[in-house]
Design a protein around this motif. Structure first.
Motif, PDB file in Angstrom:
ATOM      1  N   ARG A 439       0.778  -1.060   0.104  1.00 45.56           N
ATOM      2  CA  ARG A 439       0.066   0.209   0.127  1.00 45.56           C
ATOM      3  C   ARG A 439       0.823   1.235  -0.102  1.00 45.56           C
ATOM      4  NH1 ARG A 439      -4.915  -0.256  -2.048  1.00 45.56           N
ATOM      5  NH2 ARG A 439      -5.777  -2.093  -1.469  1.00 45.56           N
ATOM      6  N   THR A 440       2.183   1.073  -0.408  1.00 46.83           N
ATOM      7  CA  THR A 440       2.869   2.495  -0.617  1.00 46.83           C
ATOM      8  C   THR A 440       3.447   2.349  -1.896  1.00 46.83           C
ATOM      9  OG1 THR A 440       4.956   1.318   0.396  1.00 46.83           O
ATOM     10  CG2 THR A 440       3.783   2.413   1.971  1.00 46.83           C
ATOM     11  N   PHE A 441       3.864   3.545  -2.354  1.00 51.67           N
ATOM     12  CA  PHE A 441       4.320   3.560  -3.747  1.00 51.67           C
ATOM     13  C   PHE A 441       5.532   2.578  -4.146  1.00 51.67           C
ATOM     14  CE2 PHE A 441       6.308   5.722  -7.310  1.00 51.67           C
ATOM     15  CZ  PHE A 441       5.044   5.779  -8.351  1.00 51.67           C
ATOM     16  N   HIS A 442       5.567   2.005  -5.268  1.00 48.97           N
ATOM     17  CA  HIS A 442       6.405   0.904  -5.344  1.00 48.97           C
ATOM     18  C   HIS A 442       6.818   0.105  -4.334  1.00 48.97           C
ATOM     19  CE1 HIS A 442       7.974   3.378  -9.069  1.00 48.97           C
ATOM     20  NE2 HIS A 442       6.766   2.735  -9.351  1.00 48.97           N
ATOM     21  N   ASN A 443       5.971  -0.027  -3.341  1.00 52.10           N
ATOM     22  CA  ASN A 443       6.289  -1.342  -2.306  1.00 52.10           C
ATOM     23  C   ASN A 443       7.219  -0.727  -1.447  1.00 52.10           C
ATOM     24  OD1 ASN A 443       4.119  -2.830  -3.300  1.00 52.10           O
ATOM     25  ND2 ASN A 443       5.560  -3.457  -4.852  1.00 52.10           N
ATOM     26  N   GLN A 444       7.631   0.655  -1.460  1.00 50.69           N
ATOM     27  CA  GLN A 444       8.919   1.263  -0.767  1.00 50.69           C
ATOM     28  C   GLN A 444       8.954   0.838   0.874  1.00 50.69           C
ATOM     29  OE1 GLN A 444      11.374   5.168  -1.214  1.00 50.69           O
ATOM     30  NE2 GLN A 444      10.598   4.280  -3.200  1.00 50.69           N
ATOM     31  N   TYR A 445       8.015   0.942   1.335  1.00 55.89           N
ATOM     32  CA  TYR A 445       7.900   0.593   2.807  1.00 55.89           C
ATOM     33  C   TYR A 445       6.719   0.093   3.368  1.00 55.89           C
ATOM     34  CZ  TYR A 445       6.757   5.545   1.627  1.00 55.89           C
ATOM     35  OH  TYR A 445       6.281   6.657   1.067  1.00 55.89           O
ATOM     36  N   TYR A 495      -8.326   6.574  12.329  1.00 58.03           N
ATOM     37  CA  TYR A 495      -8.919   6.600  10.870  1.00 58.03           C
ATOM     38  C   TYR A 495      -8.258   7.780  10.313  1.00 58.03           C
ATOM     39  CZ  TYR A 495     -12.307   2.756  11.243  1.00 58.03           C
ATOM     40  OH  TYR A 495     -12.852   1.606  11.337  1.00 58.03           O
ATOM     41  N   MET A 496      -8.326   9.035  10.825  1.00 57.55           N
ATOM     42  CA  MET A 496      -7.764  10.104  10.342  1.00 57.55           C
ATOM     43  C   MET A 496      -6.228  10.052  10.051  1.00 57.55           C
ATOM     44  SD  MET A 496      -8.242  14.198  11.188  1.00 57.55           S
ATOM     45  CE  MET A 496      -9.929  14.166  11.601  1.00 57.55           C
ATOM     46  N   GLN A 497      -5.576   9.585  11.060  1.00 65.49           N
ATOM     47  CA  GLN A 497      -4.128   9.426  10.959  1.00 65.49           C
ATOM     48  C   GLN A 497      -3.857   8.610   9.612  1.00 65.49           C
ATOM     49  OE1 GLN A 497      -1.912  10.707  13.042  1.00 65.49           O
ATOM     50  NE2 GLN A 497      -0.089   9.984  12.207  1.00 65.49           N
ATOM     51  N   CYS A 498      -4.501   7.508   9.179  1.00 67.03           N
ATOM     52  CA  CYS A 498      -4.172   6.615   8.230  1.00 67.03           C
ATOM     53  C   CYS A 498      -4.929   6.979   6.901  1.00 67.03           C
ATOM     54  CB  CYS A 498      -4.237   5.279   8.668  1.00 67.03           C
ATOM     55  SG  CYS A 498      -3.418   4.825   9.900  1.00 67.03           S
ATOM     56  N   GLY A 499      -5.570   7.705   7.072  1.00 65.91           N
ATOM     57  CA  GLY A 499      -6.461   8.288   5.703  1.00 65.91           C
ATOM     58  C   GLY A 499      -5.814   9.460   4.477  1.00 65.91           C
ATOM     59  N   MET A 500      -6.642  10.039   4.169  1.00 63.05           N
ATOM     60  CA  MET A 500      -6.287  10.640   2.904  1.00 63.05           C
ATOM     61  C   MET A 500      -4.973  11.426   2.933  1.00 63.05           C
ATOM     62  SD  MET A 500      -6.545  11.426  -0.081  1.00 63.05           S
ATOM     63  CE  MET A 500      -8.232  11.184  -1.037  1.00 63.05           C
ATOM     64  N   ARG A 501      -4.589  12.317   4.033  1.00 67.78           N
ATOM     65  CA  ARG A 501      -3.423  12.945   4.068  1.00 67.78           C
ATOM     66  C   ARG A 501      -2.199  11.882   4.281  1.00 67.78           C
ATOM     67  NH1 ARG A 501      -2.866  18.294   4.696  1.00 67.78           N
ATOM     68  NH2 ARG A 501      -1.194  17.785   6.154  1.00 67.78           N
ATOM     69  N   PHE A 502      -2.522  10.795   5.053  1.00 66.42           N
ATOM     70  CA  PHE A 502      -1.400   9.861   5.019  1.00 66.42           C
ATOM     71  C   PHE A 502      -1.051   9.218   3.403  1.00 66.42           C
ATOM     72  CE2 PHE A 502      -0.107   5.417   5.930  1.00 66.42           C
ATOM     73  CZ  PHE A 502       0.780   5.694   6.957  1.00 66.42           C
ATOM     74  N   SER A 503      -2.127   9.286   2.835  1.00 61.56           N
ATOM     75  CA  SER A 503      -2.113   8.680   1.264  1.00 61.56           C
ATOM     76  C   SER A 503      -1.109   9.808   0.594  1.00 61.56           C
ATOM     77  CB  SER A 503      -3.264   8.428   0.784  1.00 61.56           C
ATOM     78  OG  SER A 503      -3.144   8.640  -0.604  1.00 61.56           O
ATOM     79  N   THR A 504      -1.356  11.111   0.789  1.00 65.55           N
ATOM     80  CA  THR A 504      -0.587  11.898   0.163  1.00 65.55           C
ATOM     81  C   THR A 504       0.746  12.286   0.540  1.00 65.55           C
ATOM     82  OG1 THR A 504      -2.840  13.281   0.071  1.00 65.55           O
ATOM     83  CG2 THR A 504      -1.068  14.520  -0.649  1.00 65.55           C
ATOM     84  N   PHE A 505       1.051  12.211   1.871  1.00 68.18           N
ATOM     85  CA  PHE A 505       2.170  12.709   2.431  1.00 68.18           C
ATOM     86  C   PHE A 505       3.078  11.389   2.701  1.00 68.18           C
ATOM     87  CE2 PHE A 505      -0.009  16.480   2.944  1.00 68.18           C
ATOM     88  CZ  PHE A 505       0.993  17.462   3.006  1.00 68.18           C
ATOM     89  N   VAL A 506       2.392  10.470   2.916  1.00 70.41           N
ATOM     90  CA  VAL A 506       3.322   9.103   3.654  1.00 70.41           C
ATOM     91  C   VAL A 506       3.230   7.846   2.300  1.00 70.41           C
ATOM     92  CG1 VAL A 506       3.854   7.439   5.366  1.00 70.41           C
ATOM     93  CG2 VAL A 506       2.990   9.681   5.753  1.00 70.41           C
TER      94      VAL A 506
END
Lengths: 672, 475
Positions: A439-445, A495-506
């Motif tokens: 669930r991270t870009f290119h399975n990086q972490y 939920y918020m911690q792992c939500g949309m902003r998590f996707s954008t920044f992490v």
């Protein structure tokens, strides 16, 4: 009143009220879910938040299950039996290789980590990471016959050729216990890096290597340096401390059969680099450290990643019997990498220092030495080879099984089912997601990469990518009841911690779908707990120093009898049970590089495990918080304290444990 | 009365069941539909040495045929159009995007067809030619627009538009011809790109996020090749396309590269074939559908191709009067990742940080001087040099740039001598933060884990004040 009107009153009115309440309730719950989930669309599901993640309760028990989670493996010399530590099952499982059946499950201590057999194979030694001891198990009777107390958090260990000395890496106390197995006594305790995880004795029996998980304390905003401790097996003294730079999470170390090299698995974080992107390996790389085992031997690092595909969280490393191949389990990407060791030797032989520096960041170089990528089940961890070397056994932690691979064809040739539950509960699905990088870009972490075992990696990241708002990674253990989250308190829920902003920044890729988010949150809240606090005395009693420290923590007047304003007392912002008032404060530690003015009061559970401190990780120790960063008493009144008082305060802080130990203690701010 | 009711009920039931059966039949038909472009074999409009020509064919048409019975007569889907090209099927397999002009000399525009109803609608209406549409996983549509840049050069830029045709948004901002976008499983967009100004560059494959951020080179042929058609990702993770070299222009070769290592994994699959490949499409089975002609005199037909054995199968489709090119299948496909975006058009700036200008795989231009350490970075816009900036001791620099504006960099030593450059054109989107490890560095190198000195200072701003450009960028 005629019967029609009565019918309307008795049936219609309750229906109308119920309908009204239903719609009002729905509106309320939609708003509630929207608030918890930061306004992101999410299907309503009360159970997701209010039942599944609960640690206790009839319904929570009904929805959840008890899994085994195999972690490490030992093989009998005849190859007929496997001995497997079941980390969540608190058992040593004995399995018959030929029938593929479990022979027995021997209850052991809390969170067993590793297992090793005595030379005559009549005994097994099991390290119980949360019990701080080693169990000795009779393999004839299949029962625990003795216990050896060691340091905190025993994890990996190794036995010398004679079977006389056991070297145990104590993760939580960062030391090495040397056990004399004749007397079954610890004969020496040596400091060993920071959170040591694994031990391996060189084939010549002269040297012992111990690899660590965390960096040693380094100056603020400098690269991590993680220790590989070298112990002389004869004198049983530390003879060298090698530092693997810009790397950490060295989960395992193993010598080649010839002993010329040792491999450690490692992660190369890019925490100092502005996280402008994930592309080109800007967040996390994964690889091996290669140590030349000779006088003046060099330490090199090789990546196991590829330019657009990453192999997260390498865990175990073992060598084929002929030493030509190394097998590395990627617990975050569900693969085994097969390394051609001779190619590594050739690269080392022709490399100067500049080449070695380049190797460490070269994402394409893996094409020269990675011969094969073998897909596995979820969360591959410890591995072992059959005595003949033709079979590779892999503990697939989140499948409760051992997979068997042919070491010539690299094909799967079977599985050994360890007898865990067959259904995948929501929490179990969350565990798989947490430890998987898909669930991270290119399975990086994966989540695990920065939060190994649900804790934190001790690093500060520039996630905004501007040198501003640096964030010291916080633990995820015992999070329930400590919201809001993030240092700036922006996230009201996990939920918020792992939500949309998590996707954008992490993660920088697609946001978690609702069912995955449910599972991840449930896993974090239910399963991630602190290990037992090593500074707590039995029955929550306090040592004299802790007692004195408690007095300082709760004091209302300073040493000069001046009353301390309520808002500037330790206990005001850090009250039990979680030692946070969940409010925002200015404690004088905001830097010019921060764009916010107030900080969320962090909980203090097992705070001794979470160095460095402060929101940007600038305080290397608890002491520094109230010395280097004491300022003008904004972070509690401390400048009047003597050194002894500060020591007492810190001793007390170290004893603060998870909420479950304090749930009967309620201190209201109004009572202060 | 009762009888009438029964008859009425029966009629309704029959009509309903018939409708359901017909719908089901149509679904079955669409599942097996092979869609491709037919270009007249007589008007010579497939010219491979000039992409401007092969993209705007005369009287081309998009047709469909049942893949299980390809000998059947084709169903012309674009009979209402003067010419149509570049078919692309939606991820659910139900819709078709294409570029077409209704009447001769009209600009080419983007259209979408419902494959059940055979109805079509215009997605956009511009005065410029719009080609090569492709679906993004979030439902938006990407395409290439032929237009003039700020200094009057004709270029092709990539645009995105919502499925309803609103909110058109330009994504690429360099003086390049960008065309033939395709979407990778990781959610990024691959684009064929060729520098147009100040001089014609080689064609490369560019990769970027679907908001136009993080654009960087993905693949470049070592043989100065041109891309003949759009590339596609196979289920096995290879990217397949047709390439033509300078040595033998127009002679299309079938190439694949690995997504995991695109710069160093090129395989030319068609070495044993004397004919020309035009276009390629990966099938769900793992095989390819290719457009191939046995010799320059022959017409292009459609063949199945096994990428592992490099075997060209039997000719599946051919038509004496037409070249058959650009095959696609109307099947459900895996939806790529929907990538999040940080682009915020209200923020009129972006940031660019370089970690070490001296980290490069290219030789220095400095002759007879030992001073190869970069002291100055020259920022160049479309109108020429914009500004010189001092780099930090560690070779890092940190810029605040006006968004959506092309710039290039070149590095100078203390004496003002050129060390390397100029670089390729680049840009930042509003609120984008971009980074590079070095200058013309090997893109297989991850950054060293250090704090670049420049990031601890304020960025060198090329903006005067809020929303105002400080320097002339050539607009």
């Amino acid at each position: 009143m005629n019967r029609y009107i009565r019918s309307i009153l008795f049936i219609g009115l309750p229906l109308a009220i119920m309908t009204y309440l239903f719609y009002q309730g729905q509106i309320w719950s939609v708003n509630h879910v929207s608030y918890i989930n930061a306004g992101q669309p999410h299907p309503l599901n009360c159970i997701s938040c209010h039942v599944t993640p609960q640690r206790e309760g009839f319904l929570a028990d009904l929805l959840n299950d008890s899994y085994l989670s195999p972690l490490n493996i030992a093989v009998s010399s005849n190859g007929n039996k496997l001995y497997i530590t079941a980390q969540d099952g608190n058992a040593l499982i004995v399995a018959d290789v030929n029938s593929g059946k479990v022979i027995t499950k021997i209850p052991v201590g809390n969170k067993p980590h590793s297992v090793i057999l005595s030379r005559d194979e009549e005994l097994a030694y099991v390290s119980n990471q949360w019990s701080n001891n080693i169990y000795i198990i009779d393999l004839i009777q299949y029962e625990v016959i003795d216990t050896i107390m060691v340091g905190g958090g025993p994890a990996g260990f190794d036995l010398d050729a004679e079977g006389k000395y056991l070297y145990v890496a104590n993760t939580y106390t960062s030391d090495l216990s040397i056990i004399d197995l004749d007397s079954r006594q610890e004969i020496r305790r040596l400091l060993a890096g920071n959170k040591p995880m694994a031990v391996d004795i060189a084939p010549d029996e002269q040297t012992v290597y111990i690899s660590s998980r965390r960096t040693i304390p380094v100056p603020f905003r400098t690269p991590p340096k993680t220790e590989l401790t070298v112990v002389d097996a004869n004198s049983k003294r530390v003879v060298d401390r090698k530092y693997i730079t810009s790397a950490h999470i060295m989960e395992n170390v193993t010598f080649t059969p010839s002993g010329d090299l040792a491999f450690v698995t490692l992660v190369r974080p890019k925490n100092l680099v502005p996280s402008t992107q994930v592309e080109q390996g800007w967040m996390m790389n994964h690889g091996i450290g290669v140590i030349e085992h000779k006088e003046g031997g060099r330490v090199a690092q090789f990546l196991l990643d590829e330019p657009n595909r990453f192999f997260a969280d390498p865990f175990d490393v073992i060598f084929s019997k002929d030493g030509k191949h190394a097998f590395i389990s990627h617990s975050g990407f569900d693969h085994i990498s097969v390394i051609n060791v001779d190619v590594i030797r050739e690269l080392l032989a022709k490399a100067n220092d500049k080449d070695l520096a380049n190797y460490a960041n070269h994402l394409g170089l893996s094409y020269t030495y990675v011969e094969k990528r073998i897909p596995t089940g979820p969360n591959p961890k410890g591995m072992a080879l059959s005595p003949g070397g033709d079979k590779l056994y892999v503990a697939e932690r989140y499948a409760d099984q051992i997979s068997v691979f042919d070491t010539k064809t690299y094909e799967s040739v079977g599985q050994i089912d360890l007898g865990g539950p067959k259904k995948v509960t929501v929490v179990r699905h969350g565990a798989r997601l947490f430890s998987n990088s898909s669930r991270t870009f290119h399975n990086q972490y994966s989540c695990y990469t920065c939060h190994p075992d649900g804790h934190e990696d001790g690093l500060t990241y520039d996630l905004v990518g501007s040198g501003r708002n640096l964030a010291n990674v916080q633990t995820l253990r015992d999070l329930a009841g400590t919201s809001p989250f993030k240092w700036n308190g922006k996230n009201v829920s996990v939920y918020m911690q792992c939500g949309m902003r998590f996707s954008t920044f992490v993660t920088r890729t697609e946001v978690f779908p609702p069912e995955d988010l449910d599972a991840l949150v449930a896993y974090i809240k239910r399963e991630l707990t602190h290990p037992p606090n090593l500074y707590q005395l039995p029955d929550n009693k306090l040592s004299p120093a802790q007692q004195r420290g408690k007095g300082i923590f709760e004091r209302t007047h300073d040493n000069y009898e001046n009353e301390i304003p309520v808002d500037n007392r330790c206990i005001t912002c850090h009250p039990p049970p979680n030692f946070t008032d969940k409010q925002m404060s200015n404690v004088g530690t905001i830097k010019e590089t921060d764009d916010f003015l107030l900080l969320d009061a962090p909980n203090l559970n097992n705070i001794y495990e979470s160095a460095p401190y402060l929101h940007d990780g600038s305080a290397a120790s608890l002491e520094e918080i109230w010395t280097v960063f004491a300022g003008q008493d904004e972070h509690g009144v401390v400048n009047d304290m003597t050194k002894d008082q500060l020591n007492d305060l810190i001793e007390y802080l170290r004893s603060l444990g998870p909420e479950r130990n304090y749930r009967d203690v309620i201190i209201l701010k109004s009572e202060l | 009365m009762r009888r009438k009711t029964i008859i009425l009920f029966g009629v309704v039931l029959i009509i309903g069941l018939g409708g359901i059966l017909m719908t089901a039949a149509r679904y079955e038909q669409i599942d097996d539909l092979l869609i491709f472009t037919q270009v007249s074999s007589e008007d010579g409009s497939i010219l491979f040495d000039d992409p401007d020509v092969w993209r705007y064919s005369i009287k081309a048409r998009i047709v469909a045929v049942d893949i299980d019975d390809p000998a059947n007569e084709v169903d012309v889907l674009t009979s209402d159009f003067y010419s149509a090209r570049s078919p692309e099927v939606s991820y659910d397999g139900n819709k078709l995007l294409f570029t077409a002009c209704l009447i001769e000399n009209d600009p080419w525009q983007i259209w979408e067809m419902d494959l059940y109803e055979k109805s079509y609608r215009s997605i956009i209406s511009r005065n410029e030619n719009c080609t090569d549409p492709v679906y993004l996983p979030d439902g938006r549509i990407l395409y290439s627009v032929q237009e003039k840049d700020s200094i009057g050069n004709v270029i092709n830029a990539i645009y995105a538009v919502n499925a309803d045709g609103c909110c058109e948004n330009r994504l690429t901002f360099h003086p390049h011809n960008d065309f033939a976008p395709s979407v990778h499983k990781d959610g990024r967009v691959l684009v064929v790109s060729q520098q147009n100004y100040p001089n014609k560059g080689d064609q490369i494959m560019l990769v970027m996020r679907p908001d136009g951020t993080k654009a960087e080179m993905y693949y470049k042929s070592e043989e100065k090749a041109s891309f003949m058609s759009r590339g596609w990702e196979t289920p096995a993770g290879r990217f397949v396309f047709i390439e033509s070299t300078d040595i033998n222009p127009g002679n299309g070769s079938l190439i694949s590269i690995s997504h995991n290592r695109p710069l160093h994994s090129r395989i030319e699959h068609s070495k044993g074939y004397k004919g020309n490949f035009h276009s390629v499409y990966p099938l769900q089975s793992g095989a390819l559908m290719v457009s191939y002609q046995e010799s320059a005199k022959d017409i292009f037909g459609l063949y199945e191709y096994d990428l592992t054995t490099n075997n060209l199968g039997e000719k599946l489709v051919s038509d004496a009067g037409f070249h058959c090119i650009e095959p696609v299948m109307a099947v459900e496909r895996l939806l790529p990742r929907k990538l999040p975006t940080r682009v915020d058009k209200k923020i009129k700036r972006g940031y660019y940080v370089c970690l070490n200008t001296d980290f490069s795989q290219e030789p220095t231009n400095v002759r007879g001087s030992t001073d190869n350490k970069t002291r100055i970075v020259e920022v160049i816009g479309l109108g020429g040099k914009i500004v010189d900036i001092q780099v930090e001791e560690d070779g890092s620099f940190y810029l605040e740039l006006p968004p959506d504006t092309p710039v290039r960099f070149q590095t100078l030593n203390e004496n003002g001598e050129l060390i390397r450059g100029p670089s390729a054109w680049t840009w930042v989107r509003p609120n984008e933060r971009r980074g590079c490890v070095g200058c013309h560095e090997d893109r297989e190198y991850a950054p060293e884990n250090i704090v670049p000195l420049a990031i601890d200072k304020k960025p060198v701003s090329l903006l005067l004040e809020e929303q105002e450009v400080r320097y002339e960028f050539g607009h």
